[in-house]
Design a protein around this motif. Structure first.
Motif, PDB file in Angstrom:
ATOM      1  N   LYS A  81      77.926 -54.643 -68.943  1.00  0.00           N
ATOM      2  CA  LYS A  81      78.142 -53.202 -68.930  1.00  0.00           C
ATOM      3  C   LYS A  81      77.775 -52.585 -70.274  1.00  0.00           C
ATOM      4  O   LYS A  81      77.133 -51.529 -70.337  1.00  0.00           O
ATOM      5  CB  LYS A  81      79.603 -52.892 -68.593  1.00  0.00           C
ATOM      6  CG  LYS A  81      79.983 -53.137 -67.141  1.00  0.00           C
ATOM      7  CD  LYS A  81      81.442 -52.797 -66.902  1.00  0.00           C
ATOM      8  CE  LYS A  81      81.856 -53.058 -65.461  1.00  0.00           C
ATOM      9  NZ  LYS A  81      83.299 -52.757 -65.228  1.00  0.00           N
ATOM     10  N   VAL A  82      78.182 -53.230 -71.349  1.00  0.00           N
ATOM     11  CA  VAL A  82      77.866 -52.710 -72.684  1.00  0.00           C
ATOM     12  C   VAL A  82      76.360 -52.794 -72.933  1.00  0.00           C
ATOM     13  O   VAL A  82      75.761 -51.893 -73.533  1.00  0.00           O
ATOM     14  CB  VAL A  82      78.645 -53.478 -73.763  1.00  0.00           C
ATOM     15  CG1 VAL A  82      78.275 -52.964 -75.150  1.00  0.00           C
ATOM     16  CG2 VAL A  82      80.143 -53.347 -73.541  1.00  0.00           C
ATOM     17  N   GLN A  83      75.744 -53.873 -72.473  1.00  0.00           N
ATOM     18  CA  GLN A  83      74.293 -54.005 -72.622  1.00  0.00           C
ATOM     19  C   GLN A  83      73.564 -52.860 -71.942  1.00  0.00           C
ATOM     20  O   GLN A  83      72.624 -52.275 -72.492  1.00  0.00           O
ATOM     21  CB  GLN A  83      73.840 -55.343 -72.031  1.00  0.00           C
ATOM     22  CG  GLN A  83      72.337 -55.580 -72.130  1.00  0.00           C
ATOM     23  CD  GLN A  83      71.646 -55.591 -70.784  1.00  0.00           C
ATOM     24  OE1 GLN A  83      72.288 -55.714 -69.734  1.00  0.00           O
ATOM     25  NE2 GLN A  83      70.341 -55.451 -70.788  1.00  0.00           N
ATOM     26  N   ALA A  84      74.000 -52.505 -70.734  1.00  0.00           N
ATOM     27  CA  ALA A  84      73.378 -51.397 -70.008  1.00  0.00           C
ATOM     28  C   ALA A  84      73.682 -50.064 -70.678  1.00  0.00           C
ATOM     29  O   ALA A  84      72.814 -49.186 -70.759  1.00  0.00           O
ATOM     30  CB  ALA A  84      73.865 -51.391 -68.563  1.00  0.00           C
ATOM     31  N   CYS A  85      74.907 -49.905 -71.174  1.00  0.00           N
ATOM     32  CA  CYS A  85      75.308 -48.644 -71.798  1.00  0.00           C
ATOM     33  C   CYS A  85      74.483 -48.339 -73.043  1.00  0.00           C
ATOM     34  O   CYS A  85      74.040 -47.210 -73.245  1.00  0.00           O
ATOM     35  CB  CYS A  85      76.801 -48.695 -72.138  1.00  0.00           C
ATOM     36  SG  CYS A  85      77.431 -47.244 -73.024  1.00  0.00           S
ATOM     37  N   SER A 121      84.477 -61.872 -76.734  1.00  0.00           N
ATOM     38  CA  SER A 121      83.326 -61.201 -76.120  1.00  0.00           C
ATOM     39  C   SER A 121      82.726 -60.174 -77.068  1.00  0.00           C
ATOM     40  O   SER A 121      81.495 -60.088 -77.214  1.00  0.00           O
ATOM     41  CB  SER A 121      83.745 -60.531 -74.805  1.00  0.00           C
ATOM     42  OG  SER A 121      84.272 -61.455 -73.897  1.00  0.00           O
ATOM     43  N   ALA A 122      83.570 -59.390 -77.720  1.00  0.00           N
ATOM     44  CA  ALA A 122      83.089 -58.371 -78.652  1.00  0.00           C
ATOM     45  C   ALA A 122      82.379 -59.015 -79.841  1.00  0.00           C
ATOM     46  O   ALA A 122      81.327 -58.533 -80.292  1.00  0.00           O
ATOM     47  CB  ALA A 122      84.254 -57.513 -79.133  1.00  0.00           C
ATOM     48  N   ALA A 123      82.933 -60.109 -80.355  1.00  0.00           N
ATOM     49  CA  ALA A 123      82.321 -60.780 -81.494  1.00  0.00           C
ATOM     50  C   ALA A 123      80.974 -61.388 -81.125  1.00  0.00           C
ATOM     51  O   ALA A 123      79.992 -61.271 -81.876  1.00  0.00           O
ATOM     52  CB  ALA A 123      83.263 -61.861 -82.028  1.00  0.00           C
ATOM     53  N   CYS A 124      80.903 -62.036 -79.963  1.00  0.00           N
ATOM     54  CA  CYS A 124      79.641 -62.643 -79.528  1.00  0.00           C
ATOM     55  C   CYS A 124      78.573 -61.587 -79.269  1.00  0.00           C
ATOM     56  O   CYS A 124      77.396 -61.770 -79.632  1.00  0.00           O
ATOM     57  CB  CYS A 124      79.874 -63.475 -78.267  1.00  0.00           C
ATOM     58  SG  CYS A 124      80.854 -64.973 -78.525  1.00  0.00           S
ATOM     59  N   LEU A 125      78.959 -60.480 -78.660  1.00  0.00           N
ATOM     60  CA  LEU A 125      78.005 -59.406 -78.403  1.00  0.00           C
ATOM     61  C   LEU A 125      77.526 -58.781 -79.706  1.00  0.00           C
ATOM     62  O   LEU A 125      76.342 -58.467 -79.860  1.00  0.00           O
ATOM     63  CB  LEU A 125      78.640 -58.341 -77.510  1.00  0.00           C
ATOM     64  CG  LEU A 125      77.765 -57.151 -77.121  1.00  0.00           C
ATOM     65  CD1 LEU A 125      76.489 -57.621 -76.435  1.00  0.00           C
ATOM     66  CD2 LEU A 125      78.532 -56.196 -76.219  1.00  0.00           C
ATOM     67  N   SER A 126      78.422 -58.621 -80.657  1.00  0.00           N
ATOM     68  CA  SER A 126      78.043 -58.063 -81.950  1.00  0.00           C
ATOM     69  C   SER A 126      77.042 -58.967 -82.664  1.00  0.00           C
ATOM     70  O   SER A 126      76.033 -58.496 -83.208  1.00  0.00           O
ATOM     71  CB  SER A 126      79.284 -57.866 -82.816  1.00  0.00           C
ATOM     72  OG  SER A 126      78.933 -57.455 -84.122  1.00  0.00           O
ATOM     73  N   SER A 138      78.114 -49.171 -84.184  1.00  0.00           N
ATOM     74  CA  SER A 138      79.279 -49.607 -84.943  1.00  0.00           C
ATOM     75  C   SER A 138      80.162 -50.482 -84.062  1.00  0.00           C
ATOM     76  O   SER A 138      80.069 -50.451 -82.835  1.00  0.00           O
ATOM     77  CB  SER A 138      80.064 -48.397 -85.444  1.00  0.00           C
ATOM     78  OG  SER A 138      80.682 -47.725 -84.351  1.00  0.00           O
ATOM     79  N   LEU A 139      81.047 -51.241 -84.699  1.00  0.00           N
ATOM     80  CA  LEU A 139      81.917 -52.144 -83.947  1.00  0.00           C
ATOM     81  C   LEU A 139      82.870 -51.375 -83.048  1.00  0.00           C
ATOM     82  O   LEU A 139      83.279 -51.878 -81.997  1.00  0.00           O
ATOM     83  CB  LEU A 139      82.686 -53.039 -84.910  1.00  0.00           C
ATOM     84  CG  LEU A 139      81.822 -54.081 -85.642  1.00  0.00           C
ATOM     85  CD1 LEU A 139      82.653 -54.845 -86.667  1.00  0.00           C
ATOM     86  CD2 LEU A 139      81.170 -55.039 -84.652  1.00  0.00           C
ATOM     87  N   LEU A 140      83.235 -50.177 -83.438  1.00  0.00           N
ATOM     88  CA  LEU A 140      84.085 -49.360 -82.568  1.00  0.00           C
ATOM     89  C   LEU A 140      83.295 -48.827 -81.374  1.00  0.00           C
ATOM     90  O   LEU A 140      83.786 -48.811 -80.246  1.00  0.00           O
ATOM     91  CB  LEU A 140      84.702 -48.208 -83.357  1.00  0.00           C
ATOM     92  CG  LEU A 140      85.801 -48.589 -84.352  1.00  0.00           C
ATOM     93  CD1 LEU A 140      86.284 -47.369 -85.123  1.00  0.00           C
ATOM     94  CD2 LEU A 140      86.983 -49.246 -83.623  1.00  0.00           C
ATOM     95  N   ASP A 141      82.053 -48.377 -81.615  1.00  0.00           N
ATOM     96  CA  ASP A 141      81.218 -47.883 -80.518  1.00  0.00           C
ATOM     97  C   ASP A 141      80.813 -49.001 -79.566  1.00  0.00           C
ATOM     98  O   ASP A 141      80.489 -48.749 -78.398  1.00  0.00           O
ATOM     99  CB  ASP A 141      79.962 -47.210 -81.067  1.00  0.00           C
ATOM    100  CG  ASP A 141      80.269 -45.892 -81.768  1.00  0.00           C
ATOM    101  OD1 ASP A 141      81.331 -45.312 -81.456  1.00  0.00           O
ATOM    102  OD2 ASP A 141      79.479 -45.470 -82.620  1.00  0.00           O
TER     103      ASP A 141
END
Length: 327
Positions: A81-85, A121-126, A138-141
């Motif tokens: 979802k984040v990748q698409a966003c 998940s957030a760390a791996c995606l970052s 940004s990490l928050l966005d």
């Protein structure tokens, strides 16, 4: 001293006349020579891919329920979802999941209410975005699209360091996308459908990445199976027997490709059925809403959906526990 004389000192052994002649030095126009070089590179990828996947018993941990398959599926769905966003590349999403799986194979998460999965998940995606994307939010966005927990940037950065340590800083992984272009050329030597084959195979790979069953297969087998599945969508392309895909390059496993292809075909058909049934859903929703309002239960339904909360966690001291325990 002339300009050409000065420039010749910087040409690293090539003739300056070759550089400025309009031709590409070192690039042969002979197709057979190009194929030989590329096939040797692909063979080296096949030889090394085992170093960038979880261990052979990783899938069995989900089957024995020592690892939560549903939690992994939810984490991968959020990454997609984040990748698409943010419009990230498919490779970014795949690398994120690859880091997550390799981490989980070597390190256990605390058995809590789910926030460790979100943090991982957030760390791996970052990390994957920093590897592949020209612009990284940004990490928050980055924590959007249904994130159940929101972490401060310093907390995610600490988790990133733990992931890097567990992965031994090996982030440049071999993925199915390392093979799709080469396999597409093997399936379609004319080049007429290569663009579609790669695009469709990429879509198939990402749509199936949530399924733990694919953890049994290495990237080369997944790529070959995806290209074969993509070829089924091209009526004019001659039929290709999956058993012959082994001949595309040394090191490929016929049995693994066939098994992965069959699994992928089943899931592709299942996804197509789901898409066809979703066409009726909007009309059904309108009918249900009308009945809900007439019964006077609309307010209770609204309050139940708004009860979804996003929590903020800051002090995640477990990320420094070298033993991976939750204490």
């Amino acid at each position: 001293m002339s300009y050409s004389d000065c420039l010749s000192d910087l040409l690293c052994g090539e003739e300056s006349s070759d550089i400025f002649s309009g031709e590409s030095p070192g690039c042969s126009t002979d197709l057979e020579s190009h194929d030989f070089v590329e096939e040797s590179s692909i063979a080296s990828f096949i030889e090394d891919e085992r170093n960038f996947v979880p261990g052979f018993d990783y899938l069995s941990r989900f089957q024995s329920q020592s690892l939560d398959a549903s939690a992994r599926e939810e984490s991968v769905a959020w990454i997609l979802k984040v990748q698409a966003c943010h419009g990230f590349q498919p490779l970014t999403a795949y690398l994120s999941v690859n880091y997550l799986d390799r981490f989980l194979y070597s390190r256990r998460l605390p058995q809590t209410d789910g926030w460790p999965w979100q943090l991982l998940s957030a760390a791996c995606l970052s990390l994957a975005a920093k590897m592949e994307e020209p612009l990284v939010p940004s990490l928050l966005d980055l924590q959007v699209e249904g994130a159940k927990y929101i972490f401060e940037p310093r907390t995610i950065r600490r988790m990133e360091l733990l992931v890097l340590s567990v992965l031994d800083w090996r982030l440049r992984s071999i993925t199915p996308f390392s093979f799709t272009g080469f396999f597409a050329c093997k399936l379609d030597p004319t080049g007429a459908y290569i663009g579609f084959l790669i695009s469709r195979a990429t879509e198939i790979i990402l749509s199936n990445i949530k399924e733990a069953s694919f953890l049994e297969y290495w990237p080369s087998s997944i790529a070959a199976a995806a290209i074969l599945c993509a070829a089924n969508d091209i009526p004019n392309l001659p039929l290709f027997n999956p058993e012959h895909a082994e001949s595309w390059c040394n090191g490929l496993s016929k049995d693994k490709i066939i098994s992965c292809y069959r699994l992928m075909q089943d899931l592709v058909l299942d996804n197509n059925r789901r898409k066809s049934t979703k066409v009726l859903l909007p009309q059904l929703r309108v009918t249900v809403r009308g009945r809900t309002r007439s019964s006077g239960s609309d307010s209770s339904s609204s309050s139940s959906t708004s009860s979804y909360k996003r929590r903020k966690l800051n002090n995640c001291f477990w990320v420094h526990d070298d033993k991976g325990n939750s204490e």
